[in-house]
Design a protein around this motif. Structure first.
Motif, PDB file in Angstrom:
ATOM      1  N   HIS A 120       0.828  -1.208   0.000  1.00  0.00           N
ATOM      2  CA  HIS A 120       0.000   0.000   0.000  1.00  0.00           C
ATOM      3  C   HIS A 120       0.868   1.266   0.000  1.00  0.00           C
ATOM      4  O   HIS A 120       0.420   2.317  -0.455  1.00  0.00           O
TER       5      HIS A 120
ATOM      6  N   CYS B 289      -7.567  -0.299  -8.084  1.00  0.00           N
ATOM      7  CA  CYS B 289      -7.434  -1.579  -7.386  1.00  0.00           C
ATOM      8  C   CYS B 289      -8.746  -1.975  -6.713  1.00  0.00           C
ATOM      9  O   CYS B 289      -9.092  -3.160  -6.679  1.00  0.00           O
TER      10      CYS B 289
ATOM     11  N   LEU C 158       1.433   1.826  -3.653  1.00  0.00           N
ATOM     12  CA  LEU C 158       0.145   2.134  -4.266  1.00  0.00           C
ATOM     13  C   LEU C 158      -0.264   3.579  -3.975  1.00  0.00           C
ATOM     14  O   LEU C 158      -0.816   4.272  -4.853  1.00  0.00           O
TER      15      LEU C 158
ATOM     16  N   LEU D 171      -9.098  -5.822  -5.897  1.00  0.00           N
ATOM     17  CA  LEU D 171      -7.810  -6.158  -5.287  1.00  0.00           C
ATOM     18  C   LEU D 171      -7.646  -5.619  -3.874  1.00  0.00           C
ATOM     19  O   LEU D 171      -6.818  -6.121  -3.117  1.00  0.00           O
TER      20      LEU D 171
END
Length: 168
Positions: A21, A34, A24, A39
């Motif tokens: 994360h 996502c 991300l 996801l």
């Protein structure tokens, strides 16, 4: 230094984890994509929108820490050690000792092996086994790889060179 904070960074601390994360959060729109792809959960998307993971820095605690000796006054980790292969833990403790300032404090919280064992019931062992293995996660990185008793954790501290004050 806060090791393994995941989605619980603490203000005033240098918060670290290995969660993807972190990466991300650096790509605009990626968390939403996502989520649409299934996801990540809605809860994780909310955390991304709140900027939680932008407060977290990547640190692999199985490697040498990228910090100078005597950098931190305190190091804290909660419910992280049990997710690391036990062979890496002595290295982690030695790295923490290296980066701690003299008289610094390393505070560790782990699940209790003693409590897990006390919960064992021969006719219903599931609660005990769940506490020990915590293997009901989607990702294998979240299962328990080892459990510590008061004595074994104290020994890890002592073997790394820490003076221990015992559990608190």
């Amino acid at each position: 230094l806060h090791l393994g904070c995941f989605n619980q960074p603490v203000d005033g601390w240098y918060n670290t984890d290995i969660t993807p994360h972190i990466w991300l959060s650096k790509i605009p729109g990626a968390p939403l994509l996502c989520r649409y792809a299934g996801l990540i959960s809605e809860a994780r998307l909310v955390e991304h929108r709140a900027g939680i993971y932008r407060k977290v820095h990547y640190l692999d605690v199985t490697k040498r820490f990228p910090y100078a000796d005597d950098t931190f006054e305190g190091v804290f980790c909660s419910h992280m050690l049990e997710h690391i292969d036990r062979y890496f833990v002595p290295h982690l403790f030695k790295e923490v000792l290296r980066i701690l300032q003299p008289a610094g404090i390393f505070r560790v919280v782990v699940p209790s092996l003693e409590l897990a064992i006390k919960s064992y019931e021969p006719n219903a062992p599931e609660a005990c086994l769940e506490m020990i293995f915590e293997n009901n996660h989607r990702h294998c990185k979240n299962i328990h790889k080892w459990m510590y008793s008061e004595q074994t954790l104290t020994r890890v501290f002592q073997d790394a060179g820490f003076a221990t004050s015992g559990p608190q």
